[in-house]
Design a protein around this motif. Structure first.
Motif, PDB file in Angstrom:
ATOM      1  N   VAL A 102       0.834  -1.208   0.000  1.00 20.01           N
ATOM      2  CA  VAL A 102       0.000   0.000   0.000  1.00 20.01           C
ATOM      3  C   VAL A 102       0.866   1.253   0.000  1.00 20.01           C
ATOM      4  CG1 VAL A 102      -1.656   1.345   1.362  1.00 20.01           C
ATOM      5  CG2 VAL A 102      -1.979  -1.117   1.077  1.00 20.01           C
ATOM      6  N   LEU A 103       1.930   1.266   0.813  1.00 22.03           N
ATOM      7  CA  LEU A 103       2.803   2.451   0.861  1.00 22.03           C
ATOM      8  C   LEU A 103       3.518   2.651  -0.468  1.00 22.03           C
ATOM      9  CD1 LEU A 103       3.579   4.585   3.050  1.00 22.03           C
ATOM     10  CD2 LEU A 103       2.090   2.723   3.785  1.00 22.03           C
ATOM     11  N   GLY A 104       3.896   1.567  -1.128  1.00 22.26           N
ATOM     12  CA  GLY A 104       4.496   1.701  -2.444  1.00 22.26           C
ATOM     13  C   GLY A 104       3.534   2.332  -3.435  1.00 22.26           C
ATOM     14  N   ALA A 105       2.261   1.930  -3.348  1.00 21.93           N
ATOM     15  CA  ALA A 105       1.245   2.515  -4.223  1.00 21.93           C
ATOM     16  C   ALA A 105       1.046   3.993  -3.919  1.00 21.93           C
ATOM     17  CB  ALA A 105      -0.076   1.757  -4.065  1.00 21.93           C
ATOM     18  N   ILE A 106       1.065   4.358  -2.640  1.00 31.31           N
ATOM     19  CA  ILE A 106       0.885   5.762  -2.240  1.00 31.31           C
ATOM     20  C   ILE A 106       2.047   6.616  -2.732  1.00 31.31           C
ATOM     21  CG2 ILE A 106       0.838   7.321  -0.258  1.00 31.31           C
ATOM     22  CD1 ILE A 106      -0.777   5.205   1.244  1.00 31.31           C
ATOM     23  N   PHE A 107       3.267   6.156  -2.500  1.00 31.67           N
ATOM     24  CA  PHE A 107       4.438   6.921  -2.928  1.00 31.67           C
ATOM     25  C   PHE A 107       4.444   7.099  -4.442  1.00 31.67           C
ATOM     26  CE2 PHE A 107       7.939   7.584   0.274  1.00 31.67           C
ATOM     27  CZ  PHE A 107       7.125   7.423   1.395  1.00 31.67           C
ATOM     28  N   ALA A 108       4.115   6.041  -5.169  1.00 31.07           N
ATOM     29  CA  ALA A 108       4.123   6.120  -6.634  1.00 31.07           C
ATOM     30  C   ALA A 108       3.051   7.071  -7.139  1.00 31.07           C
ATOM     31  CB  ALA A 108       3.916   4.729  -7.223  1.00 31.07           C
ATOM     32  N   SER A 109       1.932   7.130  -6.444  1.00 29.50           N
ATOM     33  CA  SER A 109       0.812   7.974  -6.887  1.00 29.50           C
ATOM     34  C   SER A 109       1.067   9.454  -6.673  1.00 29.50           C
ATOM     35  CB  SER A 109      -0.467   7.565  -6.146  1.00 29.50           C
ATOM     36  OG  SER A 109      -0.785   6.213  -6.387  1.00 29.50           O
ATOM     37  N   ALA A 110       2.092   9.806  -5.923  1.00 26.00           N
ATOM     38  CA  ALA A 110       2.341  11.215  -5.618  1.00 26.00           C
ATOM     39  C   ALA A 110       2.572  12.034  -6.893  1.00 26.00           C
ATOM     40  CB  ALA A 110       3.542  11.337  -4.679  1.00 26.00           C
ATOM     41  N   ILE A 111       3.291  11.478  -7.852  1.00 26.24           N
ATOM     42  CA  ILE A 111       3.596  12.239  -9.077  1.00 26.24           C
ATOM     43  C   ILE A 111       2.340  12.553  -9.890  1.00 26.24           C
ATOM     44  CG2 ILE A 111       4.781  12.160 -11.297  1.00 26.24           C
ATOM     45  CD1 ILE A 111       7.087  10.775  -9.978  1.00 26.24           C
ATOM     46  N   PRO A 112       1.526  11.562 -10.274  1.00 28.59           N
ATOM     47  CA  PRO A 112       0.327  11.909 -11.059  1.00 28.59           C
ATOM     48  C   PRO A 112      -0.727  12.676 -10.260  1.00 28.59           C
ATOM     49  CG  PRO A 112       0.362   9.569 -10.564  1.00 28.59           C
ATOM     50  CD  PRO A 112       1.696  10.099 -10.164  1.00 28.59           C
ATOM     51  N   VAL A 113      -0.719  12.553  -8.945  1.00 27.81           N
ATOM     52  CA  VAL A 113      -1.692  13.305  -8.139  1.00 27.81           C
ATOM     53  C   VAL A 113      -1.269  14.766  -8.017  1.00 27.81           C
ATOM     54  CG1 VAL A 113      -2.615  13.590  -5.805  1.00 27.81           C
ATOM     55  CG2 VAL A 113      -2.596  11.333  -6.859  1.00 27.81           C
ATOM     56  N   TRP A 114       0.011  15.008  -7.749  1.00 27.41           N
ATOM     57  CA  TRP A 114       0.492  16.378  -7.569  1.00 27.41           C
ATOM     58  C   TRP A 114       0.755  17.073  -8.905  1.00 27.41           C
ATOM     59  CZ3 TRP A 114       4.436  14.854  -3.210  1.00 27.41           C
ATOM     60  CH2 TRP A 114       3.738  14.727  -1.996  1.00 27.41           C
ATOM     61  N   TRP A 115       1.166  16.303  -9.926  1.00 25.83           N
ATOM     62  CA  TRP A 115       1.458  16.892 -11.242  1.00 25.83           C
ATOM     63  C   TRP A 115       0.693  16.132 -12.322  1.00 25.83           C
ATOM     64  CZ3 TRP A 115       5.668  15.715  -7.891  1.00 25.83           C
ATOM     65  CH2 TRP A 115       6.221  16.828  -7.270  1.00 25.83           C
ATOM     66  N   PRO A 116      -0.633  16.278 -12.360  1.00 26.80           N
ATOM     67  CA  PRO A 116      -1.432  15.516 -13.328  1.00 26.80           C
ATOM     68  C   PRO A 116      -1.168  15.889 -14.779  1.00 26.80           C
ATOM     69  CG  PRO A 116      -2.776  17.161 -12.222  1.00 26.80           C
ATOM     70  CD  PRO A 116      -1.462  17.138 -11.511  1.00 26.80           C
ATOM     71  N   GLY A 117      -0.566  17.041 -15.000  1.00 21.88           N
ATOM     72  CA  GLY A 117      -0.288  17.452 -16.371  1.00 21.88           C
ATOM     73  C   GLY A 117       1.100  17.121 -16.849  1.00 21.88           C
ATOM     74  N   ALA A 118       1.898  16.468 -16.019  1.00 23.00           N
ATOM     75  CA  ALA A 118       3.273  16.133 -16.404  1.00 23.00           C
ATOM     76  C   ALA A 118       3.282  15.116 -17.537  1.00 23.00           C
ATOM     77  CB  ALA A 118       4.035  15.590 -15.192  1.00 23.00           C
ATOM     78  N   THR A 119       4.258  15.250 -18.408  1.00 19.65           N
ATOM     79  CA  THR A 119       4.399  14.326 -19.534  1.00 19.65           C
ATOM     80  C   THR A 119       5.847  13.864 -19.632  1.00 19.65           C
ATOM     81  OG1 THR A 119       4.811  16.146 -21.087  1.00 19.65           O
ATOM     82  CG2 THR A 119       2.524  15.398 -20.843  1.00 19.65           C
ATOM     83  N   GLY A 120       6.040  12.772 -20.350  1.00 26.63           N
ATOM     84  CA  GLY A 120       7.393  12.247 -20.544  1.00 26.63           C
ATOM     85  C   GLY A 120       7.486  10.793 -20.112  1.00 26.63           C
ATOM     86  N   GLN A 121       8.337  10.032 -20.808  1.00 24.31           N
ATOM     87  CA  GLN A 121       8.500   8.611 -20.498  1.00 24.31           C
ATOM     88  C   GLN A 121       9.255   8.361 -19.199  1.00 24.31           C
ATOM     89  OE1 GLN A 121       7.220   5.821 -22.117  1.00 24.31           O
ATOM     90  NE2 GLN A 121       5.985   7.417 -23.064  1.00 24.31           N
ATOM     91  N   TRP A 122       9.711   9.421 -18.553  1.00 25.61           N
ATOM     92  CA  TRP A 122      10.414   9.256 -17.284  1.00 25.61           C
ATOM     93  C   TRP A 122       9.451   9.021 -16.124  1.00 25.61           C
ATOM     94  CZ3 TRP A 122       8.948  12.636 -13.464  1.00 25.61           C
ATOM     95  CH2 TRP A 122       8.262  13.790 -13.878  1.00 25.61           C
ATOM     96  N   ILE A 123       8.171   9.299 -16.317  1.00 28.32           N
ATOM     97  CA  ILE A 123       7.239   9.323 -15.184  1.00 28.32           C
ATOM     98  C   ILE A 123       7.043   7.929 -14.584  1.00 28.32           C
ATOM     99  CG2 ILE A 123       4.881   9.847 -14.460  1.00 28.32           C
ATOM    100  CD1 ILE A 123       4.784  12.064 -16.487  1.00 28.32           C
ATOM    101  N   TRP A 124       6.697   6.931 -15.414  1.00 25.10           N
ATOM    102  CA  TRP A 124       6.390   5.627 -14.821  1.00 25.10           C
ATOM    103  C   TRP A 124       7.611   4.948 -14.203  1.00 25.10           C
ATOM    104  CZ3 TRP A 124       8.536   1.086 -16.485  1.00 25.10           C
ATOM    105  CH2 TRP A 124       9.066   1.037 -17.782  1.00 25.10           C
ATOM    106  N   LEU A 266       7.411  -2.060  -4.828  1.00 28.42           N
ATOM    107  CA  LEU A 266       7.472  -2.090  -6.289  1.00 28.42           C
ATOM    108  C   LEU A 266       6.184  -2.674  -6.863  1.00 28.42           C
ATOM    109  CD1 LEU A 266       8.948  -1.852  -9.008  1.00 28.42           C
ATOM    110  CD2 LEU A 266       9.989  -4.096  -8.536  1.00 28.42           C
ATOM    111  N   ALA A 267       5.702  -3.752  -6.253  1.00 25.41           N
ATOM    112  CA  ALA A 267       4.461  -4.367  -6.730  1.00 25.41           C
ATOM    113  C   ALA A 267       3.282  -3.410  -6.582  1.00 25.41           C
ATOM    114  CB  ALA A 267       4.189  -5.658  -5.955  1.00 25.41           C
ATOM    115  N   GLY A 268       3.242  -2.672  -5.472  1.00 21.71           N
ATOM    116  CA  GLY A 268       2.167  -1.704  -5.276  1.00 21.71           C
ATOM    117  C   GLY A 268       2.204  -0.583  -6.295  1.00 21.71           C
ATOM    118  N   ALA A 269       3.412  -0.107  -6.593  1.00 17.05           N
ATOM    119  CA  ALA A 269       3.553   0.951  -7.600  1.00 17.05           C
ATOM    120  C   ALA A 269       3.121   0.463  -8.976  1.00 17.05           C
ATOM    121  CB  ALA A 269       5.007   1.428  -7.639  1.00 17.05           C
ATOM    122  N   ALA A 270       3.509  -0.764  -9.328  1.00 18.69           N
ATOM    123  CA  ALA A 270       3.131  -1.316 -10.630  1.00 18.69           C
ATOM    124  C   ALA A 270       1.628  -1.549 -10.722  1.00 18.69           C
ATOM    125  CB  ALA A 270       3.885  -2.625 -10.872  1.00 18.69           C
ATOM    126  N   GLU A 271       0.981  -1.789  -9.597  1.00 19.06           N
ATOM    127  CA  GLU A 271      -0.461  -2.024  -9.610  1.00 19.06           C
ATOM    128  C   GLU A 271      -1.228  -0.738  -9.913  1.00 19.06           C
ATOM    129  OE1 GLU A 271      -3.692  -4.812  -9.184  1.00 19.06           O
ATOM    130  OE2 GLU A 271      -1.523  -4.988  -9.498  1.00 19.06           O
TER     131      GLU A 271
END
Length: 366
Positions: A102-124, A266-271
């Motif tokens: 769950v914490l991995g999912a939360i940490f990973a979600s910070a980028i699209p939640v805080w910067w929903p307009g960000a673009t680039g293949q570096w994000i995922w 890592l599994a949480g972020a990938a989910e």
């Protein structure tokens, strides 16, 4: 209970050497025993056992739509189980992978939640890295309590999983809640560049499966070919000998928990960056607990875990099929998973131990 009765009971005596053939046969025997026991349960529930067995164990492998979903669920189970198995071999029992997931999912979600307009293949890729960091940080809390305060890592890691779920609820009901989400507890939908690339067109299988396979190879090298893996295994099998040889127990605890936490993160972020595409309360689906079964069913060996991960993923998809086609309740699916672990533990116990009768001289007189 009288002493003569106790003296007449057999005892478990450890075998000098476990048979390799018996060790390899233990998982399939456990599967067969589990199926037989659960067939009786399905009959008692008034369900068609043949329909349940077909939907749960056969259909996932003979339908491409179902098998692609099996591959999708194999990835998180495989990643988490490989990380946990490293700690289990060292007798460091991380039961809180669900919270680290769950914490991995939360940490990973910070980028699209805080910067929903960000673009680039570096994000995922950065999201996956943040997931690793989040899971490892959450596991470090357990490591600190275990090393500094001698707290039981089983209880601490398990309790922290409930804390992680409450943190998730707070975020989705508060600051991270989608203002346009019709009041549902979920984040905004992630942008395209925040999604893990699809691996097989026409399915939801993504590159997380490749990462899972690569991590399995890394786990095999670590546990079978490296000095670090040797130290962890010696520390688990013979703690006193490891201490005499200069292997620090605290080092093994920290390393085992951090590896397990990083894998779960890592599994949480990938989910969230894969099949879900947003942070939801349903992210906590029990992968962290199911991965414990996967690790032990695979004999804590990287290759065995690959096989058991596919089996457990098939049970997930087969359970969903059985709930629809055979009207099987979800509780019955969980009973099947739990009984599978129990059957394996009994089978492996008889691989490592044998029944022996107490010598007549040690029995109490009647």
């Amino acid at each position: 209970m009288s002493r003569p009765f106790l003296a007449a009971l057999p005892v478990l005596v450890r075998r000098e050497r476990a048979s390799l053939a018996a060790t390899l046969l233990a998982p399939p025997i456990a599967v067969v025993v589990t199926v037989i026991l659960n067939l009786g349960l399905y009959v008692a529930m008034g369900r068609d056992p043949a329909a349940v067995v077909y939907a749960m164990l056969i259909e996932p492998f003979f339908s491409w739509a179902s098998f692609s979903e099996v591959l999708l669920k194999t990835a998180p189970l495989l990643v988490i189980a490989q990380g946990l198995a490293i700690g289990f071999r060292a007798k460091v029992f991380n039961i809180g992978a669900e919270g680290q997931f769950v914490l991995g999912a939360i940490f990973a979600s910070a980028i699209p939640v805080w910067w929903p307009g960000a673009t680039g293949q570096w994000i995922w890729p950065v999201m996956l890295l943040l997931g690793v960091i989040g899971g490892a940080l959450w596991a470090s809390l357990t490591a600190f309590w275990r090393v500094r305060l001698n707290a039981n890592e089983i209880l601490v890691s398990l309790m922290l999983s409930f804390v992680a779920v409450q943190l998730l609820n707070y975020l989705l009901l508060g600051p991270w809640k989608d203002p346009n989400g019709f009041n549902f507890p979920q984040s905004v939908m992630f942008q395209y560049d925040a999604m893990v690339p699809i691996l097989i067109e026409g399915t939801r299988v993504n590159v997380a499966l490749i990462l899972a396979v690569l991590l399995s190879i890394a786990a095999w090298v670590l546990t079978q070919k490296s000095f670090i893996g040797y130290k962890l295994q010696v520390g688990g099998l013979a703690p006193r000998a490891a201490s005499y040889a200069g292997f620090r127990e605290s080092w093994a605890i920290w390393l085992s928990l951090l590896i397990g936490g990083a894998a779960a993160g890592l599994a949480g972020a990938a989910e969230v960056a894969g099949p879900l595409g947003q942070l939801q309360r349903s992210i906590s689906t029990g992968y962290g607990y199911a991965a414990i079964i996967v690790a032990y069913l695979g004999g804590l060996h990287p290759i065995g875990i690959v096989v058991s991960a596919v089996v457990m993923a098939a049970l997930y998809i087969g359970g969903d099929n059985a709930m629809v086609s055979a009207n099987l309740p979800v509780a019955a699916v969980r009973v099947f998973q739990g009984s599978l672990l129990l059957a394996y533990l009994v089978a492996i116990a008889f691989v490592r131990y044998r029944l022996a009768w107490r010598p007549a001289a040690t029995r109490s007189p009647t």
